[in-house]
Design a protein around this motif. Structure first.
Motif, short mmCIF file in Angstrom:
data_model
loop_
_atom_site.label_atom_id
_atom_site.label_comp_id
_atom_site.label_asym_id
_atom_site.label_seq_id
_atom_site.Cartn_x
_atom_site.Cartn_y
_atom_site.Cartn_z
N PHE A 176 0.82 -1.20 0.00
CA PHE A 176 0.00 0.00 0.00
C PHE A 176 0.87 1.26 0.00
O PHE A 176 0.52 2.26 -0.64
N VAL A 177 1.98 1.23 0.73
CA VAL A 177 2.88 2.39 0.75
C VAL A 177 3.40 2.67 -0.65
O VAL A 177 3.48 3.83 -1.09
N GLN A 178 3.74 1.62 -1.39
CA GLN A 178 4.22 1.81 -2.76
C GLN A 178 3.13 2.43 -3.64
O GLN A 178 3.40 3.34 -4.44
N LYS A 179 1.90 1.97 -3.49
CA LYS A 179 0.80 2.55 -4.26
C LYS A 179 0.58 4.01 -3.86
O LYS A 179 0.29 4.87 -4.71
N TYR A 180 0.73 4.30 -2.57
CA TYR A 180 0.58 5.67 -2.10
C TYR A 180 1.62 6.58 -2.74
O TYR A 180 1.29 7.65 -3.27
N THR A 181 2.90 6.18 -2.70
CA THR A 181 3.95 7.03 -3.26
C THR A 181 3.78 7.19 -4.76
O THR A 181 4.10 8.26 -5.31
N ASN A 182 3.28 6.17 -5.42
CA ASN A 182 3.07 6.26 -6.87
C ASN A 182 2.02 7.31 -7.24
O ASN A 182 2.06 7.87 -8.34
N GLN A 183 1.08 7.58 -6.33
CA GLN A 183 0.01 8.54 -6.65
C GLN A 183 0.38 9.98 -6.24
O GLN A 183 -0.36 10.91 -6.56
N ILE A 184 1.52 10.15 -5.56
CA ILE A 184 1.97 11.50 -5.20
C ILE A 184 2.80 12.03 -6.36
O ILE A 184 3.91 11.58 -6.61
N SER A 185 2.26 13.00 -7.08
CA SER A 185 2.87 13.44 -8.33
C SER A 185 4.14 14.25 -8.12
O SER A 185 5.03 14.27 -8.97
N ILE A 186 4.25 14.96 -6.98
CA ILE A 186 5.44 15.75 -6.68
C ILE A 186 5.94 15.34 -5.30
O ILE A 186 5.19 15.42 -4.31
N PRO A 187 7.17 14.85 -5.18
CA PRO A 187 7.66 14.38 -3.88
C PRO A 187 7.78 15.52 -2.88
O PRO A 187 8.06 16.66 -3.24
N TYR A 188 7.57 15.18 -1.62
CA TYR A 188 7.72 16.18 -0.56
C TYR A 188 9.00 15.92 0.23
O TYR A 188 9.64 14.88 0.10
N ASP A 189 9.37 16.89 1.07
CA ASP A 189 10.64 16.81 1.78
C ASP A 189 10.49 16.07 3.10
O ASP A 189 9.44 15.52 3.42
N ASP A 190 11.58 16.07 3.89
CA ASP A 190 11.61 15.26 5.11
C ASP A 190 10.78 15.85 6.24
O ASP A 190 10.56 15.16 7.25
N PHE A 191 10.30 17.09 6.15
CA PHE A 191 9.48 17.66 7.22
C PHE A 191 8.23 16.81 7.43
O PHE A 191 7.96 16.34 8.55
N LEU A 192 7.46 16.58 6.37
CA LEU A 192 6.27 15.76 6.49
C LEU A 192 6.65 14.31 6.75
O LEU A 192 6.00 13.60 7.53
N GLU A 193 7.70 13.84 6.09
CA GLU A 193 8.11 12.45 6.29
C GLU A 193 8.41 12.14 7.75
O GLU A 193 8.07 11.06 8.25
N ASP A 194 9.04 13.08 8.44
CA ASP A 194 9.36 12.84 9.85
C ASP A 194 8.09 12.63 10.67
O ASP A 194 8.05 11.76 11.54
N PHE A 195 7.06 13.42 10.40
CA PHE A 195 5.80 13.24 11.11
C PHE A 195 5.20 11.87 10.80
O PHE A 195 4.68 11.19 11.69
N ILE A 196 5.28 11.46 9.53
CA ILE A 196 4.72 10.17 9.14
C ILE A 196 5.48 9.02 9.79
O ILE A 196 4.88 8.10 10.35
N VAL A 197 6.80 9.07 9.71
CA VAL A 197 7.62 7.99 10.25
C VAL A 197 7.45 7.86 11.76
O VAL A 197 7.49 6.75 12.31
N GLU A 198 7.22 8.98 12.44
CA GLU A 198 7.02 8.95 13.89
C GLU A 198 5.58 8.63 14.29
O GLU A 198 5.27 8.57 15.48
N SER A 199 4.72 8.41 13.32
CA SER A 199 3.31 8.13 13.59
C SER A 199 3.07 6.64 13.90
O SER A 199 3.84 5.78 13.46
N GLN A 200 2.00 6.39 14.63
CA GLN A 200 1.52 5.02 14.78
C GLN A 200 0.69 4.68 13.56
O GLN A 200 -0.25 5.42 13.21
N LEU A 201 1.04 3.62 12.86
CA LEU A 201 0.28 3.20 11.69
C LEU A 201 -0.81 2.22 12.07
O LEU A 201 -0.66 1.43 13.01
N TYR A 202 -1.90 2.29 11.31
CA TYR A 202 -3.02 1.38 11.49
C TYR A 202 -3.44 0.84 10.13
O TYR A 202 -3.48 1.58 9.14
N SER A 203 -3.76 -0.43 10.09
CA SER A 203 -4.32 -1.03 8.89
C SER A 203 -5.83 -0.83 8.89
O SER A 203 -6.47 -0.82 9.94
N ILE A 204 -6.38 -0.65 7.70
CA ILE A 204 -7.83 -0.50 7.53
C ILE A 204 -8.38 -1.80 6.96
O ILE A 204 -7.85 -2.33 5.98
N GLY A 205 -9.43 -2.30 7.60
CA GLY A 205 -10.08 -3.50 7.09
C GLY A 205 -11.56 -3.28 6.91
O GLY A 205 -12.19 -2.50 7.63
#
Length: 259
Positions: free
Chosen positions: A19-48
């Motif tokens: 799913f992460v690969q599909k997510y990055t494929n749909q982001i047309s312009i890459p963003y920098d590490d500011f947002l990435e840091d928030f994401i990496v430090e987040s608790q992830l949850y799967s959706i069912g």
């Protein structure tokens, strides 16, 4: 589908790699590490939905949605899924880049306020004037430079000593005077990208120091076959002008959406 069919479970990046690969494929312009840091430090949850796994999301500090992906097969259920995420975890806001049009299309169905948080920059490739300070004045920082860097850069970055050790921190100096610092960080989510940043000593601003550092960092990243990306706070006009003078353009904005 009823709401009880939607369920969430704690997970991680490895279990959501497809799913992460599909997510990055749909982001047309890459963003920098500011947002990435928030994401990496987040608790992830799967959706069912029932027995089917259909996406994932991340929550930072128990209150902020930082990433959301719902597979196209289940995207028609996206609004119901998001409303349950919001109520279950009592979210206060969300960080969403404007290039994540899938998440925006869901979240903007029901929100209170939208604020502009940051700008994402990508290199236009257009010719620009040479750096005011040549590359011979630019080098990797060494541990003996730590005190001087901290004296003028303050809390611009965390863990200066670690950045020096891992060879991510650079300095621009001329005639034994340090003029500014630059940083290169390998992106964790935006593949093949490296984020670059700059801080200029206050007394040396408007002389081309920051612009020169950006140009040299761009060259370093390009030489190793990666894409240099950058960002700045939306209201930091000086940083925006510096990046644009070095050939960058911004076509993506990080939104802070109050829920």
């Amino acid at each position: 589908m009823v709401e009880n069919d939607i369920h969430f479970s704690e997970s991680d990046f490895d279990s959501n790699s497809a799913f992460v690969q599909k997510y990055t494929n749909q982001i047309s312009i890459p963003y920098d590490d500011f947002l990435e840091d928030f994401i990496v430090e987040s608790q992830l949850y799967s959706i069912g939905i029932g027995p089917q796994k259909c996406g994932f999301f991340g929550i930072h500090n128990n209150t902020r949605l930082t990433i959301l992906y719902i597979d196209d097969i289940y995207f028609s259920k996206g609004i119901s899924i998001f409303e349950k995420i919001k109520s279950t975890y009592m979210l206060k806001d969300a960080f969403i880049p404007t290039t994540d049009i899938a998440s925006i299309s869901i979240i903007l169905e029901n929100y209170q306020e939208m604020k502009l948080q940051a700008l994402h920059f990508s290199d236009s490739g257009r010719p620009v004037r040479p750096a005011e300070f040549e590359k011979k004045y630019f080098r990797l920082a060494e541990m003996e430079n730590l005190d001087e860097i901290q004296s003028f850069a303050g809390d611009f970055l965390d863990d200066y000593d670690a950045l020096i050790t891992t060879r991510q921190l650079y300095i621009l100096e001329k005639e034994n005077e340090m003029l500014g610092i630059g940083i290169i960080v390998k992106n964790k989510i935006m593949e093949n990208c490296m984020s670059i940043g700059v801080f200029t000593k206050e007394s040396k601003r408007k002389l081309g120091v920051g612009r020169s550092i950006i140009l040299h960092l761009k060259d370093i990243v390009a030489e190793i076959g990666m894409t240099p990306v950058a960002g700045c706070w939306y209201y930091n006009t000086e940083s925006r002008l510096t990046l644009e003078s070095a050939g960058y353009i911004t076509k993506s904005t990080l939104l802070r959406i109050i829920l």
